[in-house]
Design an enzyme around this catalytic site. Structure first.
Site, PDB file in Angstrom:
ATOM      1  N   GLU A 173      24.448 -20.096  -9.377  1.00 16.68           N
ATOM      2  CA  GLU A 173      25.563 -20.344  -8.657  1.00 16.68           C
ATOM      3  C   GLU A 173      26.275 -21.517  -9.323  1.00 16.68           C
ATOM      4  OE1 GLU A 173      23.413 -20.277  -5.148  1.00 16.68           O
ATOM      5  OE2 GLU A 173      22.830 -18.028  -5.351  1.00 16.68           O
TER       6      GLU A 173
ATOM      7  N   ASN B 204      14.889 -23.172  -1.839  1.00 21.34           N
ATOM      8  CA  ASN B 204      16.421 -23.862  -2.066  1.00 21.34           C
ATOM      9  C   ASN B 204      17.181 -23.245  -0.855  1.00 21.34           C
ATOM     10  OD1 ASN B 204      19.167 -23.978  -2.997  1.00 21.34           O
ATOM     11  ND2 ASN B 204      18.846 -22.727  -4.881  1.00 21.34           N
TER      12      ASN B 204
ATOM     13  N   GLU C 274      15.098 -17.545 -13.338  1.00 22.90           N
ATOM     14  CA  GLU C 274      15.724 -16.693 -12.232  1.00 22.90           C
ATOM     15  C   GLU C 274      16.998 -15.577 -12.793  1.00 22.90           C
ATOM     16  OE1 GLU C 274      15.719 -19.038  -8.232  1.00 22.90           O
ATOM     17  OE2 GLU C 274      17.482 -19.498  -9.173  1.00 22.90           O
TER      18      GLU C 274
ATOM     19  N   SER D  78      14.796 -13.149  -5.118  1.00 27.83           N
ATOM     20  CA  SER D  78      14.501 -12.332  -4.182  1.00 27.83           C
ATOM     21  C   SER D  78      12.765 -12.193  -3.829  1.00 27.83           C
ATOM     22  CB  SER D  78      14.574 -10.758  -4.343  1.00 27.83           C
ATOM     23  OG  SER D  78      16.250 -10.760  -4.408  1.00 27.83           O
TER      24      SER D  78
ATOM     25  N   GLY E 101      19.448 -13.120  -4.671  1.00 25.57           N
ATOM     26  CA  GLY E 101      20.071 -12.673  -3.243  1.00 25.57           C
ATOM     27  C   GLY E 101      20.465 -11.296  -2.860  1.00 25.57           C
TER      28      GLY E 101
ATOM     29  N   LYS F 163      20.222 -23.903  -0.175  1.00 29.34           N
ATOM     30  CA  LYS F 163      21.770 -23.746  -0.586  1.00 29.34           C
ATOM     31  C   LYS F 163      22.563 -24.306   0.426  1.00 29.34           C
ATOM     32  CE  LYS F 163      20.124 -19.571  -3.259  1.00 29.34           C
ATOM     33  NZ  LYS F 163      20.484 -18.356  -3.839  1.00 29.34           N
TER      34      LYS F 163
ATOM     35  N   HIS G 153      21.412 -24.055 -11.636  1.00 32.64           N
ATOM     36  CA  HIS G 153      21.162 -22.970 -10.655  1.00 32.64           C
ATOM     37  C   HIS G 153      22.461 -22.122 -11.043  1.00 32.64           C
ATOM     38  CE1 HIS G 153      21.199 -20.051  -7.596  1.00 32.64           C
ATOM     39  NE2 HIS G 153      20.001 -20.367  -7.347  1.00 32.64           N
TER      40      HIS G 153
HETATM   41  P1  PGA Z   1      17.013 -15.809  -3.313  1.00 33.42           P
HETATM   42  O1  PGA Z   1      17.639 -17.033  -4.060  1.00 33.42           O
HETATM   43  O2  PGA Z   1      15.544 -15.973  -3.028  1.00 33.42           O
HETATM   44  O3  PGA Z   1      17.610 -15.642  -1.956  1.00 33.42           O
HETATM   45  O4  PGA Z   1      17.135 -14.326  -4.224  1.00 33.42           O
HETATM   46  C1  PGA Z   1      16.780 -17.664  -5.106  1.00 33.42           C
HETATM   47  C2  PGA Z   1      17.310 -18.681  -5.748  1.00 33.42           C
HETATM   48  O5  PGA Z   1      18.831 -18.548  -5.819  1.00 33.42           O
HETATM   49  O6  PGA Z   1      17.076 -19.938  -5.974  1.00 33.42           O
END
Ligand code: PGA
Length: 250
Positions: free
Chosen positions: A98, A10, A168, A214, A174, A12, A96
């Site tokens: 976010e 992803n 997630e 992560s 993140g 982003k 997601h």
């Molecule tokens: P990350 O993000 O691996 O940077 O923690 C995962 C995601 O948001 O899908």
């Protein structure tokens, strides 16, 4: 039941088209022939076509990060499923955290997107997960169950079986704080049991459940060794060819 692992990057809101092309080309050389893992790249809308061209002829698949549930209409700034299909997307990430957090996406909305994707033959990667406060209040199972019931509502069993769920935990995204393999496996087992209850054991055996939050080259193997973890949705570590390749080749 053997489920083909699925690892998705992803990206982003990172990478211009030029940068996306470069990364995709490097990944094709490094992992374009991998067959024991399904690899999916999810760049921004503006880079979809560029990445589609770069991965053409390889085994890597294309995904988008969101979609609208209507086929067309007066929805300024939105992108429909037929538009994504035309470019060559096989997958679309929906729900997601976010998007839930910053754009007020609801389970009802995500459900409409899942149904729209199936109508056009694309596969959703449906994201669910609890916040830190919810985990600390012992509400992980309750939250994830409610999200999934909402998101999967009305899906025919064969479509549910083909779907990808991404567990997630919001506190792991993140942050560099990965869920332990035990925490992740526990949540994945809850998800699979719920799918069995909502659909059937057969659907639950087939559905693939990714872990996200992560994921890095040094923690992917132990996560993937858990019985109910079938892949990873990778954010930060998918932005560099070496770390994403190492994850794909766990
Ligand atoms: P990350 O993000 O691996 O940077 O923690 C995962 C995601 O948001 O899908």
């Amino acid at each position: 039941m053997a489920r083909l692992p699925i690892i998705a990057g992803n990206w982003k809101m990172y990478k211009t088209r030029g940068e996306a092309a470069e990364l995709a080309k490097t990944l094709v050389s490094a992992a374009g022939a991998v067959s024991n893992v399904e690899v999916v790249l999810c760049p921004t809308y503006t880079s979809l076509e560029t990445v589609a061209q770069a991965i053409g002829g390889s085994r890597i698949k294309l995904g988008a990060q969101n979609c609208h549930f209507e086929e067309q209409g007066a929805f300024t700034g939105e992108i429909s499923v037929p538009m994504l299909k035309e470019i060559g997307c096989a997958y679309v990430i929906i729900g997601h955290s976010e998007r839930r957090q910053y754009y007020a996406e609801t389970d009802e909305n995500i459900n409409k997107k899942a149904l729209a994707l199936y109508k056009h033959g694309l596969t959703p990667i449906i994201c669910v997960g609890e916040t830190l406060a919810q985990r600390q209040a012992n509400k992980t199972a309750e939250v994830v169950t409610a999200q999934l019931r909402g998101c999967l509502s009305g899906l025919p069993a064969d479509k549910a079986a083909a779907s990808v769920i991404a567990y997630e935990p919001v506190w792991a995204i993140g942050t560099g704080v990965v869920a332990t393999k035990e925490q992740a496996q526990e949540a994945h087992a809850i998800i699979r049991a719920l799918v069995a209850e909502m659909f059937s054991k057969d659907v639950a055996d087939k559905i693939r459940i990714q872990y996200g939050g992560s994921v890095k080259p040094d923690n992917v193997s132990e996560l993937m060794a858990e019985p109910d973890i079938d892949g990873a949705l990778v954010g930060g570590a998918s932005l560099k060819a070496d770390s994403f390749t190492a994850i794909v080749k766990f």
